[in-house]
Structures are given as C-alpha cells and as structure tokens.
Write a protein that holds these residues in place. Structure first.
Motif, PDB file in Angstrom:
ATOM      1  N   ALA A 153      29.887  17.766  33.480  1.00 34.97           N
ATOM      2  CA  ALA A 153      28.950  17.065  33.230  1.00 34.97           C
ATOM      3  C   ALA A 153      29.368  15.924  32.298  1.00 34.97           C
ATOM      4  CB  ALA A 153      27.813  17.665  32.818  1.00 34.97           C
ATOM      5  N   GLY A 154      30.455  15.895  31.937  1.00 37.44           N
ATOM      6  CA  GLY A 154      31.107  14.667  31.017  1.00 37.44           C
ATOM      7  C   GLY A 154      30.763  15.103  29.408  1.00 37.44           C
ATOM      8  N   SER A 155      29.572  15.655  29.154  1.00 38.59           N
ATOM      9  CA  SER A 155      29.369  15.957  27.723  1.00 38.59           C
ATOM     10  C   SER A 155      29.905  17.329  27.250  1.00 38.59           C
ATOM     11  CB  SER A 155      27.971  16.164  27.331  1.00 38.59           C
ATOM     12  OG  SER A 155      27.329  17.052  28.134  1.00 38.59           O
ATOM     13  N   GLU A 156      30.637  17.986  28.238  1.00 42.65           N
ATOM     14  CA  GLU A 156      31.292  19.312  27.791  1.00 42.65           C
ATOM     15  C   GLU A 156      32.584  19.099  26.956  1.00 42.65           C
ATOM     16  OE1 GLU A 156      32.056  20.497  31.792  1.00 42.65           O
ATOM     17  OE2 GLU A 156      29.967  21.313  32.062  1.00 42.65           O
ATOM     18  N   GLY A 157      33.211  17.904  26.893  1.00 43.29           N
ATOM     19  CA  GLY A 157      34.203  17.497  26.333  1.00 43.29           C
ATOM     20  C   GLY A 157      33.803  16.314  25.501  1.00 43.29           C
TER      21      GLY A 157
ATOM     22  N   LEU B 257      28.839  -1.769  23.966  1.00 44.80           N
ATOM     23  CA  LEU B 257      29.674  -0.555  23.287  1.00 44.80           C
ATOM     24  C   LEU B 257      28.830  -0.417  21.554  1.00 44.80           C
ATOM     25  CD1 LEU B 257      33.108  -1.960  23.817  1.00 44.80           C
ATOM     26  CD2 LEU B 257      32.253   0.241  24.660  1.00 44.80           C
ATOM     27  N   ALA B 258      28.429  -1.527  21.174  1.00 46.50           N
ATOM     28  CA  ALA B 258      27.553  -1.226  19.958  1.00 46.50           C
ATOM     29  C   ALA B 258      26.504  -0.455  20.252  1.00 46.50           C
ATOM     30  CB  ALA B 258      27.117  -2.529  19.287  1.00 46.50           C
ATOM     31  N   TRP B 259      25.614  -0.543  21.323  1.00 50.14           N
ATOM     32  CA  TRP B 259      24.485   0.227  21.815  1.00 50.14           C
ATOM     33  C   TRP B 259      24.976   1.484  21.881  1.00 50.14           C
ATOM     34  CZ3 TRP B 259      24.635   2.773  26.234  1.00 50.14           C
ATOM     35  CH2 TRP B 259      23.382   3.612  26.769  1.00 50.14           C
ATOM     36  N   ALA B 260      26.075   1.881  22.577  1.00 44.02           N
ATOM     37  CA  ALA B 260      26.540   3.163  22.872  1.00 44.02           C
ATOM     38  C   ALA B 260      27.168   3.968  21.493  1.00 44.02           C
ATOM     39  CB  ALA B 260      27.961   3.341  23.732  1.00 44.02           C
ATOM     40  N   GLU B 261      27.552   3.204  20.644  1.00 45.57           N
ATOM     41  CA  GLU B 261      27.900   3.908  19.427  1.00 45.57           C
ATOM     42  C   GLU B 261      26.688   4.101  18.431  1.00 45.57           C
ATOM     43  OE1 GLU B 261      30.312   0.757  17.552  1.00 45.57           O
ATOM     44  OE2 GLU B 261      31.943   1.531  18.751  1.00 45.57           O
ATOM     45  N   ARG B 262      25.668   3.452  18.607  1.00 48.35           N
ATOM     46  CA  ARG B 262      24.464   3.836  18.095  1.00 48.35           C
ATOM     47  C   ARG B 262      23.821   4.830  18.498  1.00 48.35           C
ATOM     48  NH1 ARG B 262      23.468  -1.965  18.130  1.00 48.35           N
ATOM     49  NH2 ARG B 262      21.811  -1.507  19.913  1.00 48.35           N
ATOM     50  N   ARG B 263      23.781   4.747  19.865  1.00 48.99           N
ATOM     51  CA  ARG B 263      23.149   6.021  20.753  1.00 48.99           C
ATOM     52  C   ARG B 263      23.972   7.440  20.318  1.00 48.99           C
ATOM     53  NH1 ARG B 263      19.736   6.014  25.484  1.00 48.99           N
ATOM     54  NH2 ARG B 263      20.097   8.008  26.772  1.00 48.99           N
TER      55      ARG B 263
ATOM     56  N   VAL C 157      28.688   3.863  27.962  1.00 54.53           N
ATOM     57  CA  VAL C 157      28.500   2.612  28.752  1.00 54.53           C
ATOM     58  C   VAL C 157      28.530   2.676  30.221  1.00 54.53           C
ATOM     59  CG1 VAL C 157      28.821   0.103  28.942  1.00 54.53           C
ATOM     60  CG2 VAL C 157      28.738   1.195  26.613  1.00 54.53           C
ATOM     61  N   LEU C 158      29.636   3.357  30.621  1.00 55.41           N
ATOM     62  CA  LEU C 158      29.760   3.526  32.350  1.00 55.41           C
ATOM     63  C   LEU C 158      28.728   4.328  32.552  1.00 55.41           C
ATOM     64  CD1 LEU C 158      33.675   3.460  32.253  1.00 55.41           C
ATOM     65  CD2 LEU C 158      32.049   1.527  32.796  1.00 55.41           C
ATOM     66  N   ALA C 159      28.391   5.358  31.933  1.00 55.87           N
ATOM     67  CA  ALA C 159      27.552   6.414  32.728  1.00 55.87           C
ATOM     68  C   ALA C 159      26.123   5.748  32.638  1.00 55.87           C
ATOM     69  CB  ALA C 159      27.402   7.651  31.673  1.00 55.87           C
ATOM     70  N   SER C 160      25.882   4.861  31.859  1.00 55.44           N
ATOM     71  CA  SER C 160      24.434   4.276  31.885  1.00 55.44           C
ATOM     72  C   SER C 160      24.493   2.994  33.060  1.00 55.44           C
ATOM     73  CB  SER C 160      24.259   3.578  30.668  1.00 55.44           C
ATOM     74  OG  SER C 160      25.093   2.365  30.403  1.00 55.44           O
ATOM     75  N   GLY C 161      25.558   2.754  33.462  1.00 53.77           N
ATOM     76  CA  GLY C 161      25.630   1.792  34.653  1.00 53.77           C
ATOM     77  C   GLY C 161      25.731   0.407  34.270  1.00 53.77           C
ATOM     78  N   ARG C 162      26.003   0.357  32.963  1.00 53.60           N
ATOM     79  CA  ARG C 162      26.166  -1.003  32.216  1.00 53.60           C
ATOM     80  C   ARG C 162      27.799  -1.403  32.299  1.00 53.60           C
ATOM     81  NH1 ARG C 162      22.105   1.255  27.712  1.00 53.60           N
ATOM     82  NH2 ARG C 162      20.316   0.201  28.714  1.00 53.60           N
ATOM     83  N   ASP C 163      27.705  -3.033  32.121  1.00 54.66           N
ATOM     84  CA  ASP C 163      29.094  -3.536  32.153  1.00 54.66           C
ATOM     85  C   ASP C 163      29.564  -3.156  30.466  1.00 54.66           C
ATOM     86  OD1 ASP C 163      29.223  -4.455  34.615  1.00 54.66           O
ATOM     87  OD2 ASP C 163      28.196  -6.360  33.916  1.00 54.66           O
ATOM     88  N   VAL C 164      30.949  -3.051  30.300  1.00 52.03           N
ATOM     89  CA  VAL C 164      31.536  -2.669  29.083  1.00 52.03           C
ATOM     90  C   VAL C 164      31.750  -4.055  28.377  1.00 52.03           C
ATOM     91  CG1 VAL C 164      33.520  -1.907  27.796  1.00 52.03           C
ATOM     92  CG2 VAL C 164      32.444  -0.686  29.589  1.00 52.03           C
ATOM     93  N   ASN C 165      31.048  -4.262  27.169  1.00 53.97           N
ATOM     94  CA  ASN C 165      31.251  -5.503  26.305  1.00 53.97           C
ATOM     95  C   ASN C 165      30.699  -5.184  24.931  1.00 53.97           C
ATOM     96  OD1 ASN C 165      28.454  -6.089  26.018  1.00 53.97           O
ATOM     97  ND2 ASN C 165      27.947  -6.464  28.177  1.00 53.97           N
ATOM     98  N   PRO C 166      31.098  -6.024  23.839  1.00 52.32           N
ATOM     99  CA  PRO C 166      30.732  -5.751  22.651  1.00 52.32           C
ATOM    100  C   PRO C 166      29.496  -5.078  22.505  1.00 52.32           C
ATOM    101  CG  PRO C 166      32.133  -7.553  22.802  1.00 52.32           C
ATOM    102  CD  PRO C 166      31.847  -7.412  24.113  1.00 52.32           C
TER     103      PRO C 166
ATOM    104  N   SER D 298      23.266  12.192  23.877  1.00 53.23           N
ATOM    105  CA  SER D 298      23.260  10.788  24.406  1.00 53.23           C
ATOM    106  C   SER D 298      23.951  10.788  25.801  1.00 53.23           C
ATOM    107  CB  SER D 298      24.036   9.880  23.620  1.00 53.23           C
ATOM    108  OG  SER D 298      25.431  10.408  23.306  1.00 53.23           O
ATOM    109  N   MET D 299      24.992  11.726  26.218  1.00 46.93           N
ATOM    110  CA  MET D 299      25.533  11.739  27.681  1.00 46.93           C
ATOM    111  C   MET D 299      24.734  12.565  28.532  1.00 46.93           C
ATOM    112  SD  MET D 299      27.784  10.337  29.622  1.00 46.93           S
ATOM    113  CE  MET D 299      29.543  10.156  28.733  1.00 46.93           C
ATOM    114  N   ASP D 300      24.169  13.530  28.014  1.00 46.54           N
ATOM    115  CA  ASP D 300      23.411  14.584  28.864  1.00 46.54           C
ATOM    116  C   ASP D 300      22.218  13.690  29.426  1.00 46.54           C
ATOM    117  OD1 ASP D 300      24.942  16.831  28.471  1.00 46.54           O
ATOM    118  OD2 ASP D 300      23.901  17.686  26.692  1.00 46.54           O
TER     119      ASP D 300
END
Length: 66
Positions: free
Chosen positions: A22-26, A46-52, A34-43, A60-62
């Motif tokens: 499931a990805g969050s195992e490691g 990436l900032a959103w993902a880091e905060r999350r 970002v990719l798991a959320s279906g969004r494009d990777v951009n600054p 956050s991944m689960d």
C-alpha cells in the motif's frame, strides 16, 4: 509466442497478501504523495505534500490509497 506457462503468474488464484503493498508500508517521499493524490508534481504540490506529511505522518499516504 512461448508455449511454456508463465512461472510468475498465479493463474486463477488471488494475489497473496505478501505481494500486495500500500505504499505507506515503507518510506515515501513528498513526490510519491503528490502522485498518489493524482496531482501534477510542481513546487506548490510538493510544498502541500511536505506539510501533509509533517502533520499526518504515514497516515497522509494511507488516506489516499485504497
């Protein structure tokens, strides 16, 4: 075409749990989130993902994966 059966195929059997991940195992990165959320990777994403990840950790991944 190869006449020999595929030795890696499980045929008509369900996939064993040990092969399902499931990805969050490691470890995962903000880009993975970002990719798991279906969004494009951009600054911005990436900032959103880091905060999350800072707020929710592994959850956050689960929350994004089925």
């Amino acid at each position: 075409m190869n006449a020999e059966p595929d030795k890696t195929s499980l045929g008509d059997f369900p996939t064993p749990d040990r092969l399902l991940h499931a990805g969050s195992e490691g470890e995962f990165t903000p880009e993975d989130l970002v990719l798991a959320s279906g969004r494009d990777v951009n600054p911005k994403t990436l900032a959103w993902a880091e905060r999350r990840m800072a707020e929710r950790g592994r959850a956050s991944m689960d929350e994004l994966l089925p």
